[in-house]
Design a protein around this motif. Sequence first.
Motif, PDB file in Angstrom:
ATOM      1  N   ILE A 106       0.919  -1.246  -0.075  1.00  0.00           N
ATOM      2  CA  ILE A 106      -0.143  -0.100  -0.020  1.00  0.00           C
ATOM      3  C   ILE A 106       0.910   1.394   0.096  1.00  0.00           C
ATOM      4  N   GLU A 107       1.878   1.341   0.887  1.00  0.00           N
ATOM      5  CA  GLU A 107       2.764   2.586   0.765  1.00  0.00           C
ATOM      6  C   GLU A 107       3.311   2.736  -0.564  1.00  0.00           C
ATOM      7  N   SER A 108       4.012   1.422  -1.166  1.00  0.00           N
ATOM      8  CA  SER A 108       4.373   1.675  -2.602  1.00  0.00           C
ATOM      9  C   SER A 108       3.456   2.356  -3.387  1.00  0.00           C
ATOM     10  N   SER A 109       2.231   1.869  -3.328  1.00  0.00           N
ATOM     11  CA  SER A 109       1.068   2.388  -4.326  1.00  0.00           C
ATOM     12  C   SER A 109       0.955   3.988  -4.047  1.00  0.00           C
ATOM     13  N   ILE A 110       1.011   4.139  -2.598  1.00  0.00           N
ATOM     14  CA  ILE A 110       0.904   5.913  -2.197  1.00  0.00           C
ATOM     15  C   ILE A 110       1.763   6.541  -2.979  1.00  0.00           C
ATOM     16  N   TYR A 111       3.203   5.967  -2.976  1.00  0.00           N
ATOM     17  CA  TYR A 111       4.039   7.029  -3.437  1.00  0.00           C
ATOM     18  C   TYR A 111       4.152   7.041  -4.873  1.00  0.00           C
ATOM     19  N   GLU A 112       3.845   5.878  -5.663  1.00  0.00           N
ATOM     20  CA  GLU A 112       3.580   5.868  -6.965  1.00  0.00           C
ATOM     21  C   GLU A 112       2.504   7.311  -7.260  1.00  0.00           C
ATOM     22  N   LYS A 113       1.369   7.265  -6.590  1.00  0.00           N
ATOM     23  CA  LYS A 113       0.314   8.268  -7.011  1.00  0.00           C
ATOM     24  C   LYS A 113       0.959   9.607  -6.624  1.00  0.00           C
ATOM     25  N   LEU A 114       1.754   9.756  -5.637  1.00  0.00           N
ATOM     26  CA  LEU A 114       2.162  11.122  -5.153  1.00  0.00           C
ATOM     27  C   LEU A 114       3.493  11.567  -5.777  1.00  0.00           C
ATOM     28  N   LYS A 115       4.050  10.783  -6.626  1.00  0.00           N
ATOM     29  CA  LYS A 115       5.407  11.155  -7.183  1.00  0.00           C
ATOM     30  C   LYS A 115       6.329  11.418  -6.566  1.00  0.00           C
ATOM     31  N   LEU A 116       6.730  12.766  -6.506  1.00  0.00           N
ATOM     32  CA  LEU A 116       8.181  13.038  -5.684  1.00  0.00           C
ATOM     33  C   LEU A 116       7.824  13.560  -4.307  1.00  0.00           C
ATOM     34  N   LEU A 117       7.178  12.985  -3.692  1.00  0.00           N
ATOM     35  CA  LEU A 117       6.629  13.152  -2.268  1.00  0.00           C
ATOM     36  C   LEU A 117       6.942  11.929  -1.508  1.00  0.00           C
ATOM     37  N   ASP A 118       8.336  11.267  -1.630  1.00  0.00           N
ATOM     38  CA  ASP A 118       8.270  10.011  -1.016  1.00  0.00           C
ATOM     39  C   ASP A 118       9.011  10.328   0.432  1.00  0.00           C
ATOM     40  N   TYR A 119       9.179  11.749   0.963  1.00  0.00           N
ATOM     41  CA  TYR A 119       9.559  11.832   2.030  1.00  0.00           C
ATOM     42  C   TYR A 119       8.384  12.118   3.066  1.00  0.00           C
ATOM     43  N   VAL A 120       7.077  12.009   2.555  1.00  0.00           N
ATOM     44  CA  VAL A 120       5.982  12.016   3.367  1.00  0.00           C
ATOM     45  C   VAL A 120       5.600  10.469   4.272  1.00  0.00           C
ATOM     46  N   PRO A 121       5.865  10.582   5.384  1.00  0.00           N
ATOM     47  CA  PRO A 121       5.515   9.311   6.113  1.00  0.00           C
ATOM     48  C   PRO A 121       4.196   8.713   6.006  1.00  0.00           C
ATOM     49  N   VAL A 122       3.910   7.539   6.096  1.00  0.00           N
ATOM     50  CA  VAL A 122       2.652   6.736   5.892  1.00  0.00           C
ATOM     51  C   VAL A 122       2.759   5.711   7.132  1.00  0.00           C
ATOM     52  N   ILE A 123       1.681   5.969   8.014  1.00  0.00           N
ATOM     53  CA  ILE A 123       1.357   4.961   9.024  1.00  0.00           C
ATOM     54  C   ILE A 123       0.003   4.436   9.062  1.00  0.00           C
ATOM     55  N   PHE A 124      -0.266   3.192   9.565  1.00  0.00           N
ATOM     56  CA  PHE A 124      -1.344   2.372   9.515  1.00  0.00           C
ATOM     57  C   PHE A 124      -1.884   2.188  11.187  1.00  0.00           C
ATOM     58  N   ILE A 125      -3.233   2.933  10.976  1.00  0.00           N
ATOM     59  CA  ILE A 125      -3.955   2.591  12.506  1.00  0.00           C
ATOM     60  C   ILE A 125      -5.282   2.332  12.191  1.00  0.00           C
ATOM     61  N   SER A 126      -5.981   1.990  13.318  1.00  0.00           N
ATOM     62  CA  SER A 126      -7.401   1.789  13.646  1.00  0.00           C
ATOM     63  C   SER A 126      -7.891   2.628  14.519  1.00  0.00           C
ATOM     64  N   ALA A 127      -8.574   3.916  14.185  1.00  0.00           N
ATOM     65  CA  ALA A 127      -9.066   4.645  15.326  1.00  0.00           C
ATOM     66  C   ALA A 127     -10.447   3.945  16.016  1.00  0.00           C
ATOM     67  N   LEU A 128     -11.228   3.094  15.396  1.00  0.00           N
ATOM     68  CA  LEU A 128     -11.947   2.267  16.362  1.00  0.00           C
ATOM     69  C   LEU A 128     -11.402   1.339  17.329  1.00  0.00           C
ATOM     70  N   THR A 129     -10.428   0.853  17.116  1.00  0.00           N
ATOM     71  CA  THR A 129      -9.799  -0.051  17.963  1.00  0.00           C
ATOM     72  C   THR A 129      -8.513   0.544  18.674  1.00  0.00           C
ATOM     73  N   HIS A 130      -8.157   1.768  18.387  1.00  0.00           N
ATOM     74  CA  HIS A 130      -7.228   2.590  18.902  1.00  0.00           C
ATOM     75  C   HIS A 130      -5.934   1.816  18.449  1.00  0.00           C
ATOM     76  N   GLN A 131      -5.773   0.910  17.571  1.00  0.00           N
ATOM     77  CA  GLN A 131      -4.291   0.321  17.074  1.00  0.00           C
ATOM     78  C   GLN A 131      -3.547   1.415  16.479  1.00  0.00           C
ATOM     79  N   ARG A 132      -2.463   1.650  17.117  1.00  0.00           N
ATOM     80  CA  ARG A 132      -1.346   2.463  16.968  1.00  0.00           C
ATOM     81  C   ARG A 132      -1.937   3.946  16.819  1.00  0.00           C
ATOM     82  N   THR A 133      -2.845   4.348  17.214  1.00  0.00           N
ATOM     83  CA  THR A 133      -3.261   5.587  17.312  1.00  0.00           C
ATOM     84  C   THR A 133      -2.371   6.555  18.153  1.00  0.00           C
ATOM     85  N   SER A 134      -1.684   5.963  19.158  1.00  0.00           N
ATOM     86  CA  SER A 134      -0.482   6.915  19.767  1.00  0.00           C
ATOM     87  C   SER A 134       0.591   7.303  18.747  1.00  0.00           C
ATOM     88  N   SER A 135       0.870   6.602  17.715  1.00  0.00           N
ATOM     89  CA  SER A 135       1.743   7.071  16.933  1.00  0.00           C
ATOM     90  C   SER A 135       1.651   8.263  15.911  1.00  0.00           C
TER      91      SER A 135
END
Length: 435
Positions: free
Chosen positions: A309-338
């Motif tokens: 998914i991250e590779s697909s995002i950077y492909e669409k954003l072109k020259l913005l590979d310095y933008v970090p991507v994180i994966f969370i679940s607001a519903l279950t609070h999974q990694r929301t502290s990140s």
Amino acid sequence: MKPIVAIVGRPNVGKSTLFNRLLGKREAIVEKVSGVTRDRHYADAEWAGAAFTLIDTGGYVPQSDDVFERAIREQVMISIEQATAIIFVVDASTGLLPIDEEIAAIIRKSNKPFILAVNKCDAPEHEAAISIFYALGLGEPIPIAAMSGRRVGDFLDILCAMFPRVDALEEESEQLHLAIIGKPNVGKSSLVNALLGENRHIVTDIAGTTRDSIDSIATYHSEKIVLIDTAGLRKRKYVHESVEYYSTIRTIRSIDRCDVAAVLFDATIGLQKQDAIIVNEIVEKKKGVFIVMNKWDLIEKETKTAHEIESSIYEKLKLLDYVPVIFISALTHQRTSSVLKLAKEIYEERKKRISTNKLNEVLLPVVESHPPSSKQGKDIRIKYITQVRANPPVFSFFTNFPELMQEQYKRYIENTLREHFGFKGVPVTIVFKKK
């Protein structure tokens, strides 16, 4: 935050021409942002160092049942409500029409500062026709010619005196302002609630810049962070067709006010074209930015990995590979502290200063070993590098031929700068100056 100036009027009075003239560009739109009608435009403008956001609205047609014209009416009303000041454009060549009188009544009722611009006054003799517009009861009509630019400078002086000045160069924030940006139904409110619930420490609620927006102050390791929530859009009185347009204006305000923006996407849908426009708008405004893929708990991990998914995002954003991507679940609070952790990291990166000695020690050998390609038979050399600003970071590269620097080499310089000094999630500005 930047004032918002709405340009309103009936069809064919020259609103879009004036919009482009005030921006000083033939095609003034940085990006088109889809509302109901897809041709309502906004852009950042500046006059004599004062910054403001300009909104071009469609032609107001009252009492029409046409779906398109009804949607435009709703958008005009939203723009007037959200505006700091209003430019009401009328047409000197056609004179005063009943529609102008209806729009004038709406503007008077809004209690907003306004300026009456009589367009198409291309010569002094045309100004004799403007006296009829005193009948609108909106004070002195100001003659202009948007096409040629006649008297537009004087017009801008009057306009900018109507609202508090905001300098084009932003001031550093005392607290981290984190905007939660995203389309409806991606989980913005759920994420804000999760962040506040985990910290268990809301200092206070402070009024946001719009009537139904509330900023919350959370804490992260004893440090206060202002959360700018753009949710609650469907509680407005406007019909469904105008929700996206209202969301656009709210998003503009949120980006202007923040230091860092967390752009929330639905992981089950992925990043779409409209999402990429939002990210690019944040980068254009030089704000810190990262991507939050929400609803990660709904993804079958065996078939779709985070890396894919991250590779697909950077492909669409072109020259913005310095933008970090994180994966969370607001519903279950999974990694929301990140989310707060990463926002804080990007905020510190945005404020970071690199000493001139360090920049030259590290980067000069790189540019000497890989100099810019010679052009027009001239040997281009970079002699000196310095950081002239932080928050957001701006770097000056002094060279003998700044006008010959190519965009490709500028990207090489930026990538090298990031490789050695970081700036994760932070747009950097690189300028080439004469030695």
